[in-house]
Design a protein around this motif. Structure first.
Motif, PDB file in Angstrom:
ATOM      1  N   SER A  89      10.848  -5.645  -6.642  1.00 50.92           N
ATOM      2  CA  SER A  89      11.460  -4.434  -5.721  1.00 50.92           C
ATOM      3  C   SER A  89      11.795  -3.115  -6.740  1.00 50.92           C
ATOM      4  O   SER A  89      11.978  -3.368  -7.794  1.00 50.92           O
ATOM      5  CB  SER A  89      12.637  -5.014  -4.905  1.00 50.92           C
ATOM      6  OG  SER A  89      13.740  -5.387  -6.256  1.00 50.92           O
ATOM      7  N   THR A  90      11.838  -2.000  -6.229  1.00 48.70           N
ATOM      8  CA  THR A  90      12.110  -0.915  -6.915  1.00 48.70           C
ATOM      9  C   THR A  90      13.344  -0.365  -6.406  1.00 48.70           C
ATOM     10  O   THR A  90      13.619  -0.304  -5.300  1.00 48.70           O
ATOM     11  CB  THR A  90      10.908   0.220  -6.973  1.00 48.70           C
ATOM     12  OG1 THR A  90      10.676   0.772  -5.585  1.00 48.70           O
ATOM     13  CG2 THR A  90       9.524  -0.540  -7.600  1.00 48.70           C
ATOM     14  N   GLY A  91      14.151   0.134  -7.429  1.00 52.60           N
ATOM     15  CA  GLY A  91      15.416   0.882  -6.823  1.00 52.60           C
ATOM     16  C   GLY A  91      15.330   2.443  -7.052  1.00 52.60           C
ATOM     17  O   GLY A  91      14.562   2.719  -7.514  1.00 52.60           O
ATOM     18  N   GLY A  92      16.166   2.974  -6.166  1.00 52.18           N
ATOM     19  CA  GLY A  92      16.359   4.160  -6.115  1.00 52.18           C
ATOM     20  C   GLY A  92      16.869   5.203  -7.322  1.00 52.18           C
ATOM     21  O   GLY A  92      16.447   5.431  -8.160  1.00 52.18           O
ATOM     22  N   LYS A  93      18.503   4.984  -7.160  1.00 52.36           N
ATOM     23  CA  LYS A  93      19.151   5.966  -8.397  1.00 52.36           C
ATOM     24  C   LYS A  93      18.842   5.156  -9.614  1.00 52.36           C
ATOM     25  O   LYS A  93      18.933   5.572 -10.569  1.00 52.36           O
ATOM     26  CB  LYS A  93      20.525   6.222  -7.946  1.00 52.36           C
ATOM     27  CG  LYS A  93      20.463   7.235  -6.924  1.00 52.36           C
ATOM     28  CD  LYS A  93      21.895   7.592  -6.477  1.00 52.36           C
ATOM     29  CE  LYS A  93      21.740   8.550  -5.417  1.00 52.36           C
ATOM     30  NZ  LYS A  93      23.111   9.103  -4.942  1.00 52.36           N
ATOM     31  N   HIS A 111      23.531  -9.459   3.711  1.00 52.83           N
ATOM     32  CA  HIS A 111      23.914  -9.996   2.569  1.00 52.83           C
ATOM     33  C   HIS A 111      23.893  -9.153   1.254  1.00 52.83           C
ATOM     34  O   HIS A 111      22.903  -8.136   1.361  1.00 52.83           O
ATOM     35  CB  HIS A 111      22.931 -11.125   2.404  1.00 52.83           C
ATOM     36  CG  HIS A 111      22.874 -12.484   3.400  1.00 52.83           C
ATOM     37  ND1 HIS A 111      23.699 -13.082   3.903  1.00 52.83           N
ATOM     38  CD2 HIS A 111      21.772 -12.594   4.200  1.00 52.83           C
ATOM     39  CE1 HIS A 111      23.404 -14.074   4.667  1.00 52.83           C
ATOM     40  NE2 HIS A 111      22.150 -13.629   5.242  1.00 52.83           N
ATOM     41  N   VAL A 112      24.617  -9.658   0.464  1.00 52.11           N
ATOM     42  CA  VAL A 112      24.696  -8.756  -0.712  1.00 52.11           C
ATOM     43  C   VAL A 112      23.956  -9.467  -2.005  1.00 52.11           C
ATOM     44  O   VAL A 112      24.708 -10.837  -2.143  1.00 52.11           O
ATOM     45  CB  VAL A 112      25.946  -8.171  -1.303  1.00 52.11           C
ATOM     46  CG1 VAL A 112      25.948  -7.536  -2.366  1.00 52.11           C
ATOM     47  CG2 VAL A 112      26.290  -7.269   0.048  1.00 52.11           C
ATOM     48  N   TYR A 113      23.190  -8.948  -2.567  1.00 52.89           N
ATOM     49  CA  TYR A 113      22.546  -9.823  -3.790  1.00 52.89           C
ATOM     50  C   TYR A 113      22.786  -8.754  -4.840  1.00 52.89           C
ATOM     51  O   TYR A 113      22.402  -7.573  -4.711  1.00 52.89           O
ATOM     52  CB  TYR A 113      20.815 -10.020  -3.379  1.00 52.89           C
ATOM     53  CG  TYR A 113      20.572 -10.885  -2.292  1.00 52.89           C
ATOM     54  CD1 TYR A 113      20.977 -12.181  -2.181  1.00 52.89           C
ATOM     55  CD2 TYR A 113      20.210 -10.240  -0.946  1.00 52.89           C
ATOM     56  CE1 TYR A 113      20.633 -13.108  -1.248  1.00 52.89           C
ATOM     57  CE2 TYR A 113      19.792 -11.095   0.055  1.00 52.89           C
ATOM     58  CZ  TYR A 113      20.264 -12.453   0.047  1.00 52.89           C
ATOM     59  OH  TYR A 113      19.869 -13.230   1.108  1.00 52.89           O
ATOM     60  N   LYS A 114      22.940  -9.561  -5.870  1.00 50.46           N
ATOM     61  CA  LYS A 114      22.954  -8.617  -7.207  1.00 50.46           C
ATOM     62  C   LYS A 114      21.657  -8.343  -7.575  1.00 50.46           C
ATOM     63  O   LYS A 114      20.871  -9.179  -7.690  1.00 50.46           O
ATOM     64  CB  LYS A 114      23.948  -9.748  -8.257  1.00 50.46           C
ATOM     65  CG  LYS A 114      25.388  -9.898  -7.591  1.00 50.46           C
ATOM     66  CD  LYS A 114      26.335  -9.405  -8.568  1.00 50.46           C
ATOM     67  CE  LYS A 114      27.531  -9.967  -8.029  1.00 50.46           C
ATOM     68  NZ  LYS A 114      28.646  -9.029  -7.683  1.00 50.46           N
ATOM     69  N   GLY A 115      21.447  -7.038  -8.066  1.00 48.74           N
ATOM     70  CA  GLY A 115      20.438  -6.807  -8.607  1.00 48.74           C
ATOM     71  C   GLY A 115      20.362  -5.195  -9.027  1.00 48.74           C
ATOM     72  O   GLY A 115      20.721  -4.695  -9.877  1.00 48.74           O
ATOM     73  N   HIS A 116      20.069  -4.477  -7.865  1.00 52.52           N
ATOM     74  CA  HIS A 116      19.781  -2.954  -8.034  1.00 52.52           C
ATOM     75  C   HIS A 116      21.275  -2.404  -7.813  1.00 52.52           C
ATOM     76  O   HIS A 116      22.173  -3.078  -7.146  1.00 52.52           O
ATOM     77  CB  HIS A 116      18.905  -2.299  -7.027  1.00 52.52           C
ATOM     78  CG  HIS A 116      17.515  -2.766  -7.221  1.00 52.52           C
ATOM     79  ND1 HIS A 116      16.788  -2.270  -8.149  1.00 52.52           N
ATOM     80  CD2 HIS A 116      16.589  -3.496  -6.422  1.00 52.52           C
ATOM     81  CE1 HIS A 116      15.468  -2.654  -8.114  1.00 52.52           C
ATOM     82  NE2 HIS A 116      15.437  -3.773  -7.029  1.00 52.52           N
ATOM     83  N   SER A 117      21.596  -1.219  -8.611  1.00 48.91           N
ATOM     84  CA  SER A 117      22.830  -0.667  -8.406  1.00 48.91           C
ATOM     85  C   SER A 117      22.833   0.289  -7.233  1.00 48.91           C
ATOM     86  O   SER A 117      24.014   0.882  -6.767  1.00 48.91           O
ATOM     87  CB  SER A 117      23.219   0.015  -9.672  1.00 48.91           C
ATOM     88  OG  SER A 117      22.311   0.917  -9.967  1.00 48.91           O
TER      89      SER A 117
END
Length: 127
Positions: free
Chosen positions: A113-117, A90-96
């Motif tokens: 949650s923590t994002g990468g880039k 599934h795709v959730y809007k949040g991290h880019s």
């Protein structure tokens, strides 16, 4: 070990090595890198393995790599093991970009949650 790490970056990874695990039979090594690669190696020779079929179902003696076949799509259990965070297709809007880590709050009401880039921290309600 120093010789292997030099080989990992000169013969395989294009970034620094972040994690390393050994197979239960000590025949193979899996590494993760700063650019989120998963690479597999023959322990005796240091040869980079390019066929995932060789290592896909191996038992691992250690489990420090954050990227591996065993963690694809599944992240973390709550302390009481009442909830699990997973990522089906599934795709959730949040991290880019990719998610690097997740953790439940002490009362299981939210997930962080923590994002990468994008280097962001998001809070998600558990429903």
């Amino acid at each position: 070990l120093t010789l292997f790490l030099l080989n990992f970056t000169s013969q395989g990874h294009s970034s620094f090595v972040t994690h390393l695990d050994w197979s239960a039979d000590s025949q193979y090594i899996v590494t993760n890198s700063g650019d989120y690669e998963i690479l597999f190696w023959e322990a005796a020779s240091g040869k980079h393995l390019t066929s995932a079929d060789t290592v896909r179902n191996l038992e691992w003696a250690t489990s420090t790599c954050v990227l591996s076949f065993s963690v694809f799509g599944e992240w973390v259990l709550t302390p009481g093991a009442a909830l699990v965070c997973s990522a089906p297709s599934h795709v959730y809007k949040g991290h880019s970009s990719h998610v690097t880590n997740v953790a439940f709050l002490h009362d299981d009401s939210h997930l962080i949650s923590t994002g990468g880039k994008d280097m962001s921290i998001l809070q998600w309600s558990v429903v």
